[in-house]
Every structure is written in C-alpha cells, then in structure tokens.
Design a protein around this motif. Structure first.
Motif, PDB file in Angstrom:
ATOM      1  N   ASN A  64      39.631 -12.218  89.200  1.00 44.90           N
ATOM      2  CA  ASN A  64      41.047 -12.025  88.893  1.00 44.90           C
ATOM      3  C   ASN A  64      41.758 -11.282  90.012  1.00 44.90           C
ATOM      4  O   ASN A  64      42.872 -11.644  90.420  1.00 44.90           O
ATOM      5  CB  ASN A  64      41.203 -11.271  87.577  1.00 44.90           C
ATOM      6  CG  ASN A  64      40.820 -12.117  86.372  1.00 44.90           C
ATOM      7  OD1 ASN A  64      40.791 -13.346  86.443  1.00 44.90           O
ATOM      8  ND2 ASN A  64      40.519 -11.467  85.265  1.00 44.90           N
ATOM      9  N   TRP A 188      53.325 -17.279  78.601  1.00 46.34           N
ATOM     10  CA  TRP A 188      52.132 -16.729  79.234  1.00 46.34           C
ATOM     11  C   TRP A 188      51.341 -17.860  79.881  1.00 46.34           C
ATOM     12  O   TRP A 188      51.253 -18.968  79.330  1.00 46.34           O
ATOM     13  CB  TRP A 188      51.244 -16.006  78.225  1.00 46.34           C
ATOM     14  CG  TRP A 188      51.862 -14.789  77.615  1.00 46.34           C
ATOM     15  CD1 TRP A 188      53.158 -14.367  77.737  1.00 46.34           C
ATOM     16  CD2 TRP A 188      51.223 -13.839  76.761  1.00 46.34           C
ATOM     17  NE1 TRP A 188      53.376 -13.220  77.026  1.00 46.34           N
ATOM     18  CE2 TRP A 188      52.194 -12.862  76.418  1.00 46.34           C
ATOM     19  CE3 TRP A 188      49.936 -13.703  76.257  1.00 46.34           C
ATOM     20  CZ2 TRP A 188      51.909 -11.789  75.596  1.00 46.34           C
ATOM     21  CZ3 TRP A 188      49.644 -12.637  75.432  1.00 46.34           C
ATOM     22  CH2 TRP A 188      50.624 -11.686  75.108  1.00 46.34           C
ATOM     23  N   THR A 191      44.580 -18.747  80.148  1.00 38.94           N
ATOM     24  CA  THR A 191      43.402 -18.007  80.609  1.00 38.94           C
ATOM     25  C   THR A 191      42.143 -18.776  80.225  1.00 38.94           C
ATOM     26  O   THR A 191      42.163 -19.632  79.326  1.00 38.94           O
ATOM     27  CB  THR A 191      43.338 -16.600  79.990  1.00 38.94           C
ATOM     28  OG1 THR A 191      43.353 -16.716  78.559  1.00 38.94           O
ATOM     29  CG2 THR A 191      44.510 -15.749  80.441  1.00 38.94           C
ATOM     30  N   TRP A 201      41.887 -15.284  84.747  1.00 33.86           N
ATOM     31  CA  TRP A 201      43.302 -15.670  84.847  1.00 33.86           C
ATOM     32  C   TRP A 201      43.430 -17.114  85.317  1.00 33.86           C
ATOM     33  O   TRP A 201      42.842 -17.511  86.338  1.00 33.86           O
ATOM     34  CB  TRP A 201      44.038 -14.760  85.818  1.00 33.86           C
ATOM     35  CG  TRP A 201      44.109 -13.332  85.354  1.00 33.86           C
ATOM     36  CD1 TRP A 201      43.788 -12.854  84.114  1.00 33.86           C
ATOM     37  CD2 TRP A 201      44.553 -12.207  86.115  1.00 33.86           C
ATOM     38  NE1 TRP A 201      43.993 -11.504  84.055  1.00 33.86           N
ATOM     39  CE2 TRP A 201      44.461 -11.070  85.258  1.00 33.86           C
ATOM     40  CE3 TRP A 201      45.013 -12.038  87.415  1.00 33.86           C
ATOM     41  CZ2 TRP A 201      44.814  -9.792  85.686  1.00 33.86           C
ATOM     42  CZ3 TRP A 201      45.366 -10.774  87.848  1.00 33.86           C
ATOM     43  CH2 TRP A 201      45.276  -9.666  86.987  1.00 33.86           C
ATOM     44  N   PRO A 265      50.229 -13.676  89.107  1.00 36.49           N
ATOM     45  CA  PRO A 265      49.017 -13.540  88.288  1.00 36.49           C
ATOM     46  C   PRO A 265      49.066 -12.328  87.361  1.00 36.49           C
ATOM     47  O   PRO A 265      48.677 -12.406  86.197  1.00 36.49           O
ATOM     48  CB  PRO A 265      47.905 -13.401  89.344  1.00 36.49           C
ATOM     49  CG  PRO A 265      48.437 -14.091  90.538  1.00 36.49           C
ATOM     50  CD  PRO A 265      49.908 -13.822  90.533  1.00 36.49           C
ATOM     51  N   THR A 266      49.578 -11.217  87.879  1.00 32.75           N
ATOM     52  CA  THR A 266      49.712 -10.020  87.049  1.00 32.75           C
ATOM     53  C   THR A 266      50.776 -10.218  85.973  1.00 32.75           C
ATOM     54  O   THR A 266      50.572  -9.865  84.798  1.00 32.75           O
ATOM     55  CB  THR A 266      50.082  -8.806  87.918  1.00 32.75           C
ATOM     56  OG1 THR A 266      49.072  -8.604  88.903  1.00 32.75           O
ATOM     57  CG2 THR A 266      50.206  -7.542  87.067  1.00 32.75           C
ATOM     58  N   ASN A 269      49.646 -13.451  83.566  1.00 38.65           N
ATOM     59  CA  ASN A 269      48.325 -13.406  82.939  1.00 38.65           C
ATOM     60  C   ASN A 269      47.925 -12.033  82.413  1.00 38.65           C
ATOM     61  O   ASN A 269      46.928 -11.908  81.699  1.00 38.65           O
ATOM     62  CB  ASN A 269      47.245 -13.866  83.924  1.00 38.65           C
ATOM     63  CG  ASN A 269      47.103 -15.376  83.983  1.00 38.65           C
ATOM     64  OD1 ASN A 269      47.144 -15.957  85.052  1.00 38.65           O
ATOM     65  ND2 ASN A 269      46.945 -16.024  82.838  1.00 38.65           N
ATOM     66  N   ASP A 270      48.674 -10.995  82.765  1.00 42.43           N
ATOM     67  CA  ASP A 270      48.223  -9.650  82.403  1.00 42.43           C
ATOM     68  C   ASP A 270      49.322  -8.818  81.740  1.00 42.43           C
ATOM     69  O   ASP A 270      49.307  -8.587  80.532  1.00 42.43           O
ATOM     70  CB  ASP A 270      47.690  -8.945  83.645  1.00 42.43           C
ATOM     71  CG  ASP A 270      47.079  -7.592  83.336  1.00 42.43           C
ATOM     72  OD1 ASP A 270      46.611  -7.406  82.198  1.00 42.43           O
ATOM     73  OD2 ASP A 270      47.069  -6.719  84.219  1.00 42.43           O
TER      74      ASP A 270
END
Length: 373
Positions: A64, A188, A191, A201, A265-266, A269-270
C-alpha cells in the motif's frame, strides 16, 4: 562482431546488477556501524527486519505504501528524464488531493462517475500547478527548483486558508478535527481483501497503468524520444527539430498530472477525506525513489517497495529497544550509496567499453594488414 556485441550486452547486465548490490551492501555496512556507535548490536535489528517484514500484514502495508511512493517516484522521474528537477510534487499532490476531496464530497453521483471525476480533477489540478513552473522557466528563465519550492509554500497556504469550517472544511463530531466533507461510501475505491493481513488498496492497479504508460510513452514514441533528447542536450534536440520550450512545459504538465495522483490512494482507499493529518513529504520521498530506481519504471517500483519495507520494519525498532531515528539514517545512507555506486559502476563500464573498442579496432587493423600482406 556478433560475439563482441553479445559480450558487451552481458557485461552491461552484470554492471546493472552490480550497482544496486554494491549499494545495498555498502548501506548495510554503514548502518551496522551507526548502530554499533550507539552501543548496540546490529544483528538483532537486522534479524527483526527480516522476520517482521515478511509477516503477511507487513507485506500488505508495504504494498500500500509502495503504491503511493511509486506514483511520486514516476512523477519525479518524468522531470528527471527531461533534466528538470520537479521539487514541487509535494505541493502538486496536496492541492490536487484537496480539490478532489472537495469535489467528491460535494457531488451526489454514482461511484462509477464520481471516482473518474475525482481522478481527472486531481490530474488536471496537478498539471496546472506544475505548468506554472514550466511557463516561468521558458518565458522568464526562472529555475524550476526555485519556482516549485515557492509553489509548495503557496499550495500549503491555500489549503490552510480554504480548509476552515466557514469555507470548504467542517468540524468533526468531537470538534477537534477540521476536514473536507467525507466521501460517500459509493465513491470509495475498491480494495482487495487479504483476510487478517488487511486490505490491499485497489489504487495499485492505477499505479501499474501509470508505470506502463510511462514506459511506453518515453521508450516507444517519438514524443518520448524528443523528451529524452532535450534532457540530454537542448541544442542537439533543437537542431533535430524538437521544440525545446514546448517540451519543457509539456514534461512539467505530465509530471504534475502524475503528481496529482499521489494523494489519491490515501484519499480514496484510506482516509476518505482531506484533513490536517494528510501525509506530508511524499514528493520528497519520490525524489529518493526516482534516484534509487534510476528513473526506470521497474527500478522505481523496486525502490518504492524497498522504501515501504524500510518504513515498516524500522518503525518496529523502537519496540525492540532501538532508536526510531535509525530509519532516517538508513534511508539517507541508501540514497547516498546508490548514487555513489551507480557513478562508480558507470565510470568502470565506460572505461571497459573504451578498452574493448580499442582492442577490437586494433585486432581488425592487424587482420587487415595480414590480408594486405
């Protein structure tokens, strides 16, 4: 001649392998000496790095993190191939991620539309922010190093101004954190569930596509050839018909567009929102990753994985009684060793090539004299 060419190719391969191996060995030796200087045994630390880094949850974490680092490395590498030092990746990805988060939280669209919209918005924002430095360079001769550093500061100030409850931010329920409006669950990114190890991710797929596009455009198109030619010699490229000023601006735009993806990505996915805890310094990490990977898409990928591995394993040092600052030491030593190792190997390879060519020419001349006699 065929055998001569095969011998050169084989030696090039060996030299290409020798450089990173030499760098890693030198980095391990220097790191061990640093740990010894603190009065501790380095062997338990290295053993812990191997065991902890091979755990399944660590592998997910590393992948990730490497996704983000890879995008940052490619963004920097585009500039490097053009002989441009884009230090502004940090500001480009932060303002791009901020705008993408604002748009994603404001619209009420299906995820299949909202996600591409946020990705496009981030790329356009990053490209436009980087284009400012490109235009300043070709019109006013302003160094891209200076302009991108200033643009980083401006981007930070703009985000700080807009990320306020009375503007584009909002307070959380506890009243302690200001963020953009959270993305709806439909926006979102997907994943890949890996059981107890965590979730990979899905943005890693986008990172792979970016790497393939980078490889194809720079290595298999006329545009890529012109870009690399301008990076090596502007005068020679101009003589061959390349528009140097246009190539400089275009390469900065492409670098900025890729930089715009670094924070996604952050975001997707986060965190699913942009707040003051959004990661800092990824652009500078990208510089190190691009240097380690020698601006090659595969090399940058390996460097990103190494960087993620170091972050994961050395972050565990404090638990086993070592100083957490060792991470910075190891990262700095590796970058320094890689730069030195590649330069040493490059000079050795150049010397060997000159010797082989000289020997081959001498052999051909002797053979010609024998035939003449």
């Amino acid at each position: 001649m065929k055998k001569f060419t095969q011998r050169i190719d084989k030696e090039k391969l060996l030299l290409a392998i020798a450089a990173p191996v030499l760098a890693v060995v030198a980095a391990l030796v220097v790191t061990a000496l640093v740990i010894l200087a603190t009065g501790k045994n380095p062997m338990p630390a290295f053993n812990d790095m191997l065991s902890y880094g091979s755990a399944s949850d660590s592998q997910v974490y590393i992948l990730n993190k490497a996704t983000t680092y890879y995008l940052a490395g490619i963004a920097v590498a585009v500039g490097f191939r053009m002989n441009l030092f884009n230090i502004g990746v940090d500001g480009q990805y932060r303002i791009a991620a901020f705008l993408a988060a604002v748009i994603g939280g404001a619209v009420s669209l299906p995820g299949i539309v909202a996600i591409p919209l946020m990705i496009l918005a981030a790329m356009v924002t990053g490209a436009l922010w980087a284009a400012i430095a490109g235009v300043l360079k070709v019109t006013r001769g302003v160094s891209e190093v200076i302009s991108t550093i200033m643009l980083n500061a401006i981007a930070t100030a703009i985000i700080a101004y807009l990320l306020q409850p009375e503007r584009l931010g909002q307070l959380d329920q506890a009243g302690t954190l200001v963020s953009t409006k959270p993305l709806p669950h439909s926006s979102w990114f997907f994943t890949i569930d890996n059981g107890d190890a965590g979730q990979i991710w899905g943005f890693v797929v986008i990172a792979v596509l970016v790497g393939l596009a980078y490889w194809f455009v720079l290595g298999r198109t006329r545009f890529g050839f012109d870009l690399r030619a301008v990076g090596q010699s502007e005068s020679a490229a101009a003589a061959s018909g390349a528009n140097v000023k246009k190539m400089i601006i275009t390469s900065m735009i492409i670098s900025g567009a890729v930089a715009g993806l670094v924070g996604l990505p952050t975001l997707l996915n986060d965190s699913h929102q942009f707040d003051n805890s959004f990661p800092l310094g990824l652009g500078f990490t990208g510089i190190a990753v691009a240097l380690l990977g020698r601006n090659h898409p595969v090399g940058v990928a390996l460097a990103a994985l190494v960087w993620g591995y170091l972050e994961r394993t050395t972050g565990h040092f404090e638990v086993i009684g070592y100083d957490k600052e060792i991470l910075g030491v190891i990262q700095g030593v590796i970058v320094l060793c890689v730069v030195i190792a590649y330069e040493v190997v490059r000079r050795y390879g150049l010397k060997r090539q000159q010797q082989r060519v000289g020997a081959e020419l001498a052999a051909q001349a002797a053979k010609k004299q024998e035939v003449t006699a």
